[in-house]
Design a protein around this motif. Structure first.
Motif, PDB file in Angstrom:
ATOM      1  N   ASP A 112      19.138   1.826 111.487  1.00  6.72           N
ATOM      2  CA  ASP A 112      19.544   3.203 111.220  1.00  6.72           C
ATOM      3  C   ASP A 112      20.851   3.266 110.434  1.00  6.72           C
ATOM      4  O   ASP A 112      21.109   4.243 109.722  1.00  6.72           O
ATOM      5  N   GLU A 113      21.686   2.236 110.587  1.00  9.94           N
ATOM      6  CA  GLU A 113      22.988   2.225 109.922  1.00  9.94           C
ATOM      7  C   GLU A 113      22.933   1.706 108.488  1.00  9.94           C
ATOM      8  O   GLU A 113      23.929   1.803 107.768  1.00  9.94           O
ATOM      9  N   LEU A 114      21.808   1.156 108.056  1.00 10.87           N
ATOM     10  CA  LEU A 114      21.745   0.536 106.734  1.00 10.87           C
ATOM     11  C   LEU A 114      22.144   1.517 105.638  1.00 10.87           C
ATOM     12  O   LEU A 114      21.674   2.657 105.590  1.00 10.87           O
ATOM     13  N   MET A 115      23.035   1.051 104.781  1.00  8.17           N
ATOM     14  CA  MET A 115      23.540   1.852 103.671  1.00  8.17           C
ATOM     15  C   MET A 115      23.346   1.083 102.367  1.00  8.17           C
ATOM     16  O   MET A 115      23.580  -0.128 102.319  1.00  8.17           O
ATOM     17  N   VAL A 116      22.965   1.798 101.319  1.00  7.67           N
ATOM     18  CA  VAL A 116      22.825   1.172 100.007  1.00  7.67           C
ATOM     19  C   VAL A 116      24.223   0.980  99.413  1.00  7.67           C
ATOM     20  O   VAL A 116      24.991   1.934  99.261  1.00  7.67           O
ATOM     21  N   MET A 117      24.540  -0.255  99.083  1.00  8.41           N
ATOM     22  CA  MET A 117      25.824  -0.577  98.464  1.00  8.41           C
ATOM     23  C   MET A 117      25.678  -0.834  96.967  1.00  8.41           C
ATOM     24  O   MET A 117      26.613  -0.603  96.200  1.00  8.41           O
ATOM     25  N   CYS A 118      24.507  -1.326  96.588  1.00  7.95           N
ATOM     26  CA  CYS A 118      24.245  -1.701  95.200  1.00  7.95           C
ATOM     27  C   CYS A 118      22.835  -1.230  94.897  1.00  7.95           C
ATOM     28  O   CYS A 118      21.869  -1.781  95.430  1.00  7.95           O
ATOM     29  N   LEU A 163      34.264 -17.566  98.480  1.00  4.55           N
ATOM     30  CA  LEU A 163      34.098 -16.837  97.227  1.00  4.55           C
ATOM     31  C   LEU A 163      35.384 -16.078  96.908  1.00  4.55           C
ATOM     32  O   LEU A 163      36.009 -15.503  97.800  1.00  4.55           O
ATOM     33  N   GLY A 164      35.749 -16.083  95.639  1.00  6.55           N
ATOM     34  CA  GLY A 164      36.914 -15.324  95.199  1.00  6.55           C
ATOM     35  C   GLY A 164      36.498 -14.040  94.509  1.00  6.55           C
ATOM     36  O   GLY A 164      35.298 -13.733  94.394  1.00  6.55           O
ATOM     37  N   PRO A 165      37.464 -13.264  94.040  1.00  9.03           N
ATOM     38  CA  PRO A 165      37.151 -11.999  93.365  1.00  9.03           C
ATOM     39  C   PRO A 165      36.178 -12.207  92.204  1.00  9.03           C
ATOM     40  O   PRO A 165      36.364 -13.075  91.362  1.00  9.03           O
ATOM     41  N   GLY A 166      35.121 -11.405  92.210  1.00  5.53           N
ATOM     42  CA  GLY A 166      34.139 -11.458  91.142  1.00  5.53           C
ATOM     43  C   GLY A 166      33.134 -12.583  91.235  1.00  5.53           C
ATOM     44  O   GLY A 166      32.284 -12.728  90.349  1.00  5.53           O
ATOM     45  N   GLN A 167      33.178 -13.382  92.308  1.00  7.15           N
ATOM     46  CA  GLN A 167      32.260 -14.509  92.419  1.00  7.15           C
ATOM     47  C   GLN A 167      30.975 -14.168  93.180  1.00  7.15           C
ATOM     48  O   GLN A 167      30.185 -15.048  93.481  1.00  7.15           O
ATOM     49  N   ILE A 168      30.787 -12.917  93.487  1.00  8.02           N
ATOM     50  CA  ILE A 168      29.521 -12.440  94.029  1.00  8.02           C
ATOM     51  C   ILE A 168      29.253 -11.067  93.420  1.00  8.02           C
ATOM     52  O   ILE A 168      30.178 -10.255  93.280  1.00  8.02           O
ATOM     53  N   GLY A 169      28.014 -10.826  93.021  1.00  5.27           N
ATOM     54  CA  GLY A 169      27.734  -9.538  92.405  1.00  5.27           C
ATOM     55  C   GLY A 169      26.317  -9.433  91.887  1.00  5.27           C
ATOM     56  O   GLY A 169      25.464 -10.289  92.127  1.00  5.27           O
ATOM     57  N   ASN A 173      23.978   0.001  90.310  1.00  5.32           N
ATOM     58  CA  ASN A 173      24.925   1.090  90.526  1.00  5.32           C
ATOM     59  C   ASN A 173      25.691   0.763  91.795  1.00  5.32           C
ATOM     60  O   ASN A 173      25.171   0.931  92.895  1.00  5.32           O
ATOM     61  N   PHE A 174      26.901   0.289  91.671  1.00  6.88           N
ATOM     62  CA  PHE A 174      27.665  -0.266  92.779  1.00  6.88           C
ATOM     63  C   PHE A 174      28.566   0.800  93.398  1.00  6.88           C
ATOM     64  O   PHE A 174      29.417   1.385  92.733  1.00  6.88           O
ATOM     65  N   TYR A 175      28.378   1.041  94.714  1.00  6.28           N
ATOM     66  CA  TYR A 175      29.186   2.007  95.447  1.00  6.28           C
ATOM     67  C   TYR A 175      30.349   1.267  96.119  1.00  6.28           C
ATOM     68  O   TYR A 175      30.321   0.989  97.315  1.00  6.28           O
ATOM     69  N   ASN A 198      34.596  -9.117  97.546  1.00  5.85           N
ATOM     70  CA  ASN A 198      34.704  -9.691  96.201  1.00  5.85           C
ATOM     71  C   ASN A 198      33.554  -9.272  95.288  1.00  5.85           C
ATOM     72  O   ASN A 198      33.476  -9.742  94.146  1.00  5.85           O
ATOM     73  N   PHE A 199      32.670  -8.403  95.763  1.00  8.77           N
ATOM     74  CA  PHE A 199      31.480  -8.008  95.018  1.00  8.77           C
ATOM     75  C   PHE A 199      31.853  -7.197  93.777  1.00  8.77           C
ATOM     76  O   PHE A 199      32.738  -6.333  93.813  1.00  8.77           O
ATOM     77  N   ILE A 200      31.171  -7.495  92.666  1.00  9.02           N
ATOM     78  CA  ILE A 200      31.373  -6.731  91.435  1.00  9.02           C
ATOM     79  C   ILE A 200      30.028  -6.370  90.810  1.00  9.02           C
ATOM     80  O   ILE A 200      28.999  -6.999  91.115  1.00  9.02           O
ATOM     81  N   LYS A 201      30.054  -5.379  89.967  1.00  7.08           N
ATOM     82  CA  LYS A 201      28.898  -5.077  89.125  1.00  7.08           C
ATOM     83  C   LYS A 201      28.974  -5.967  87.900  1.00  7.08           C
ATOM     84  O   LYS A 201      29.947  -5.937  87.147  1.00  7.08           O
TER      85      LYS A 201
END
Length: 337
Positions: A112-118, A163-169, A173-175, A198-201
């Motif tokens: 029920d808590e699942l939210m779209v992040m990407c 993982l560092g900044p930008g190393q996962i993505g 449409n990224f929220y 660290n997630f990026i589009k």
């Protein structure tokens, strides 16, 4: 609703690839599978050699399904005279709280808590959705860049900077604000926040546009383990992995063992309890050494519930007040059933 349905669609694989004999379920659990996936039930009905025909045409559900009638659910109602006062407002609330804390109600809560992040726009896009506090996440066409592991040795366990900044993505449409709001449980074994902050589009679609050194086709479960030398602590991992199969159960192949398990550390996995993994996969267990220096892309990836979540399952589980002897009786009934 349309966004949610489209996102779920992207996590599905083609039904024609399913062989019912490849699903790793005790026979008595097929009644739940057939109720959740009528197409599988119809396939069994038409197959004269299907060994599970006795479980057709029976009503049963685990308890977390949206159309589950409580009288048909797996749930065992506690029969305990424990005092609820000081915990909840009524006896019924006591039962409901126990169900949410220590039964399939916990799985329902995560779903029920699942939210779209990407959010994907087309099938080649990436997608990601997570439950509250990033305790459980699943994604498609995601890029994980492990080039930062070069030169870091083999002593990487319980690290929050794999993982560092930008190393996962991924391309979607990224929220970002929504994701960062849920990144409160910043701890190695409590949530996936240390990784997903660290997630990026990405400007390109990672797999379609050839940005990967390696593409993992089969569904992959990425796990951060508790202490593998101790039975109690290691079964925190197995218990939550099984619960995660149910959270992720948008398709019957959830219960197939033809998948990969990647341990989130550089130690080669070894444990006296390693045979428990045979209940989940037929493939060798991976660790991060397999991907050091590479950009890896995963077509279907699950980040399961973790072993030391705040108010989680097995470890740190709060249980509403019951008399101790009755609680043991209820646990025994759940196990026997």
């Amino acid at each position: 609703m349309i966004t949610k349905l489209f996102t779920l669609f992207l996590f599905w694989v083609n039904v024609f690839s399913i062989n019912i004999k490849d699903l790793n379920l005790p026979p008595e659990h097929f009644v739940y599978l057939f109720n959740s996936f009528p197409d599988i039930a119809e396939s069994c009905s038409k197959d004269r050699n299907c060994p599970y025909k006795s479980f057709l045409d029976r009503k049963a559900c685990w308890g977390y399904e949206t159309d589950c009638n409580p009288k048909n659910s797996y749930h065992v109602r506690p029969r305990c005279p424990g005092d609820h006062r000081g915990w909840v407002k009524s006896k019924q609330a006591q039962y409901e709280t126990f169900y949410t804390q220590a039964d399939f109600g916990y799985v329902k809560e995560q779903i029920d808590e699942l939210m779209v992040m990407c959010e994907a726009s087309i099938p080649d896009d990436s997608s990601l959705e997570c439950s509250k506090y990033l305790r459980f996440c699943r994604g498609r066409n995601l890029l994980l860049n492990f080039t930062g592991l070069l030169g870091r040795g083999n002593n990487l366990r319980y690290k929050m900077d794999i993982l560092g900044p930008g190393q996962i993505g991924g391309h979607c449409n990224f929220y970002s604000d929504r994701l960062m709001k849920e990144a409160e449980h910043m701890s190695a074994l409590q949530s996936w926040a240390p990784e997903f902050v660290n997630f990026i589009k990405t400007p390109e679609r990672p797999i379609k546009d050839g940005k990967c050194d390696i593409v993992i086709e089969k569904p992959t479960y990425i796990m951060k383990l508790d202490a593998t030398v101790n039975m109690y602590h290691h079964f925190c991992d197995f218990f939550n992995l099984y619960a995660s199969l149910h959270v992720n159960s948008t398709h019957p192949t959830t219960f197939s063992k033809d998948n990969h398990i990647l341990i989130w550390e550089t130690f080669t996995y070894e444990s006296a309890f390693k045979d428990a993994f045979k209940a989940f996969t037929v493939n060798p267990i991976w660790d991060l050494k397999s991907f050091r220096g590479k950009v890896a892309c995963f077509k279907n990836v699950v980040f399961p519930l973790l072993p030391r979540m705040i108010f989680g399952l097995y470890y740190n589980t709060p249980v509403v007040s019951f008399q101790h002897s009755c609680l043991l009786q209820t646990a025994a009934e759940l196990f026997i059933k």
